[in-house]
Scaffold this motif. Structure first.
Motif, PDB file in Angstrom:
ATOM      1  N   ALA A  34      52.874  41.874  51.828  1.00 41.19           N
ATOM      2  CA  ALA A  34      52.565  41.129  50.646  1.00 41.19           C
ATOM      3  C   ALA A  34      52.898  42.153  49.339  1.00 41.19           C
ATOM      4  O   ALA A  34      53.271  43.221  49.611  1.00 41.19           O
ATOM      5  N   VAL A  35      52.794  41.596  48.200  1.00 38.94           N
ATOM      6  CA  VAL A  35      52.817  42.403  47.021  1.00 38.94           C
ATOM      7  C   VAL A  35      51.638  43.694  47.210  1.00 38.94           C
ATOM      8  O   VAL A  35      50.732  43.299  47.371  1.00 38.94           O
ATOM      9  N   PRO A  36      52.229  44.947  46.875  1.00 39.71           N
ATOM     10  CA  PRO A  36      51.024  45.783  46.746  1.00 39.71           C
ATOM     11  C   PRO A  36      49.836  45.452  45.923  1.00 39.71           C
ATOM     12  O   PRO A  36      50.382  44.914  44.864  1.00 39.71           O
ATOM     13  N   GLU A  37      48.929  46.027  46.058  1.00 46.62           N
ATOM     14  CA  GLU A  37      47.807  45.712  44.995  1.00 46.62           C
ATOM     15  C   GLU A  37      47.970  46.609  43.643  1.00 46.62           C
ATOM     16  O   GLU A  37      48.314  47.742  43.758  1.00 46.62           O
ATOM     17  N   LEU A  38      47.726  45.876  42.660  1.00 46.42           N
ATOM     18  CA  LEU A  38      48.067  46.663  41.457  1.00 46.42           C
ATOM     19  C   LEU A  38      46.658  47.059  40.868  1.00 46.42           C
ATOM     20  O   LEU A  38      45.653  46.331  41.175  1.00 46.42           O
ATOM     21  N   PRO A  39      46.709  47.991  40.117  1.00 44.70           N
ATOM     22  CA  PRO A  39      45.263  48.236  39.184  1.00 44.70           C
ATOM     23  C   PRO A  39      44.783  47.154  38.513  1.00 44.70           C
ATOM     24  O   PRO A  39      45.783  46.183  37.818  1.00 44.70           O
ATOM     25  N   ALA A  40      43.774  46.922  37.803  1.00 46.29           N
ATOM     26  CA  ALA A  40      43.208  45.942  36.760  1.00 46.29           C
ATOM     27  C   ALA A  40      44.100  45.787  35.613  1.00 46.29           C
ATOM     28  O   ALA A  40      44.703  44.875  35.234  1.00 46.29           O
ATOM     29  N   ARG A  41      44.534  46.940  35.057  1.00 48.24           N
ATOM     30  CA  ARG A  41      45.284  47.140  33.955  1.00 48.24           C
ATOM     31  C   ARG A  41      46.690  47.859  33.962  1.00 48.24           C
ATOM     32  O   ARG A  41      46.669  48.684  35.086  1.00 48.24           O
ATOM     33  N   VAL A  42      47.773  47.088  33.651  1.00 50.99           N
ATOM     34  CA  VAL A  42      49.153  47.831  33.994  1.00 50.99           C
ATOM     35  C   VAL A  42      49.798  48.149  32.705  1.00 50.99           C
ATOM     36  O   VAL A  42      49.643  47.333  31.728  1.00 50.99           O
ATOM     37  N   CYS A  43      50.407  48.992  32.591  1.00 48.27           N
ATOM     38  CA  CYS A  43      51.353  49.437  31.459  1.00 48.27           C
ATOM     39  C   CYS A  43      50.694  49.783  30.298  1.00 48.27           C
ATOM     40  O   CYS A  43      50.600  48.753  29.250  1.00 48.27           O
ATOM     41  N   TRP A  44      50.094  50.657  30.196  1.00 46.09           N
ATOM     42  CA  TRP A  44      49.003  51.154  28.994  1.00 46.09           C
ATOM     43  C   TRP A  44      47.718  50.208  28.930  1.00 46.09           C
ATOM     44  O   TRP A  44      47.234  50.524  28.047  1.00 46.09           O
ATOM     45  N   GLY A  45      47.685  49.596  29.696  1.00 47.40           N
ATOM     46  CA  GLY A  45      46.694  48.568  29.489  1.00 47.40           C
ATOM     47  C   GLY A  45      47.169  47.408  28.804  1.00 47.40           C
ATOM     48  O   GLY A  45      46.173  46.447  28.494  1.00 47.40           O
ATOM     49  N   ALA A  46      48.387  47.048  28.603  1.00 44.39           N
ATOM     50  CA  ALA A  46      48.788  45.986  27.809  1.00 44.39           C
ATOM     51  C   ALA A  46      48.709  44.524  28.810  1.00 44.39           C
ATOM     52  O   ALA A  46      48.680  43.504  28.148  1.00 44.39           O
ATOM     53  N   PHE A  47      48.710  44.863  29.927  1.00 43.53           N
ATOM     54  CA  PHE A  47      48.644  43.415  30.897  1.00 43.53           C
ATOM     55  C   PHE A  47      47.852  43.730  32.091  1.00 43.53           C
ATOM     56  O   PHE A  47      47.664  44.963  32.290  1.00 43.53           O
ATOM     57  N   SER A  48      47.468  42.601  32.581  1.00 45.31           N
ATOM     58  CA  SER A  48      46.477  42.661  33.778  1.00 45.31           C
ATOM     59  C   SER A  48      47.451  42.993  35.015  1.00 45.31           C
ATOM     60  O   SER A  48      48.707  42.634  34.739  1.00 45.31           O
ATOM     61  N   GLY A  49      47.137  43.366  36.026  1.00 40.89           N
ATOM     62  CA  GLY A  49      47.682  43.391  37.414  1.00 40.89           C
ATOM     63  C   GLY A  49      48.173  42.153  37.815  1.00 40.89           C
ATOM     64  O   GLY A  49      49.328  41.873  38.315  1.00 40.89           O
ATOM     65  N   GLY A  50      47.401  41.158  37.526  1.00 42.09           N
ATOM     66  CA  GLY A  50      47.530  39.745  38.062  1.00 42.09           C
ATOM     67  C   GLY A  50      48.636  39.149  37.057  1.00 42.09           C
ATOM     68  O   GLY A  50      49.480  38.278  37.905  1.00 42.09           O
ATOM     69  N   GLU A  51      49.081  39.729  36.071  1.00 41.81           N
ATOM     70  CA  GLU A  51      49.909  39.063  35.251  1.00 41.81           C
ATOM     71  C   GLU A  51      51.636  39.525  35.610  1.00 41.81           C
ATOM     72  O   GLU A  51      52.563  39.136  35.643  1.00 41.81           O
ATOM     73  N   VAL A  52      51.392  40.771  36.296  1.00 43.92           N
ATOM     74  CA  VAL A  52      52.526  41.456  36.571  1.00 43.92           C
ATOM     75  C   VAL A  52      53.014  41.195  38.084  1.00 43.92           C
ATOM     76  O   VAL A  52      54.202  41.188  38.450  1.00 43.92           O
ATOM     77  N   ALA A  53      51.890  40.944  38.934  1.00 41.96           N
ATOM     78  CA  ALA A  53      52.218  40.912  40.091  1.00 41.96           C
ATOM     79  C   ALA A  53      53.250  39.896  40.666  1.00 41.96           C
ATOM     80  O   ALA A  53      54.080  39.902  41.755  1.00 41.96           O
TER      81      ALA A  53
END
Length: 187
Positions: A34-53
């Motif tokens: 599966a796609v590796p789990e991302l942190p709650a916030r990604v890229c300086w906090g600009a995006f949620s992990g769910g938006e990038v996954a």
């Protein structure tokens, strides 16, 4: 006749016994990768992990490279990359420009971009988008200002339809984030 049928069935069984393990190799007791789990916030906090996954492939390990989000005359570019198993799969970039006329998109022409109604002169192509905004417009035709160009790219095997439907919203969100973080005056 009976001997030929027996030989054919034996050959089929031999081929199946060699092919089956290959076909089943991707399946484990835990299921497919599966796609590796991302942190709650990604890229300086600009995006949620769910938006990038949705832009990431299956893999074992995710690494996010970003730092502090700061743009000025001394530090004119910030990049965040999201890597899966050591390969960059999602990237965003913000670049500071003093002069609006310096911002142009001709380097993207080979990707056949189309206009995008985000920021100023926004464009979108199969797996990415770009735009810019004036944080502090120049006060005279020859004077410097503070213009911020933004880029988003999904790299690797991604569904262009999925990318084109999601990237405009991400680019708008990135622009709002950059305006807030850079303390740009509200318009």
């Amino acid at each position: 006749m009976m001997g030929a049928l027996k030989i054919r069935n034996t050959a089929r069984a031999a081929v199946f016994s060699m092919v089956a393990p290959v076909l089943l190799a991707g399946c484990t007791e835990d299921g497919p990768k599966a796609v590796p789990e991302l942190p709650a916030r990604v890229c300086w906090g600009a995006f949620s992990g769910g938006e990038v996954a949705p832009f990431l492939p299956a893999g074992e390990k995710v690494t996010i490279s970003d730092g502090d989000f700061e743009l000025n005359e001394n530090l004119d570019s910030e990049t965040c990359s999201v890597d899966v198993d050591g390969v960059t799969r999602f990237m965003v970039n913000a670049k500071f420009w003093e002069f609006e006329r310096s911002i142009e998109w001709s380097s993207w022409d080979q990707l056949h971009p189309r206009p995008l109604d985000v920021g100023k002169k926004g464009i979108i192509w199969d797996v990415g988008a770009a735009t810019y905004f004036a944080c502090e417009p120049s006060k005279s035709p020859s004077g410097p200002g503070k213009y911020i160009a933004l880029y988003i790219a999904a790299l690797g095997k991604v569904d262009p339809g999925k990318t084109q439907s999601a990237v405009p919203g991400l680019l708008q969100k990135f622009m709002s984030y950059a305006q807030r973080e850079l303390k740009c005056p509200e318009r």
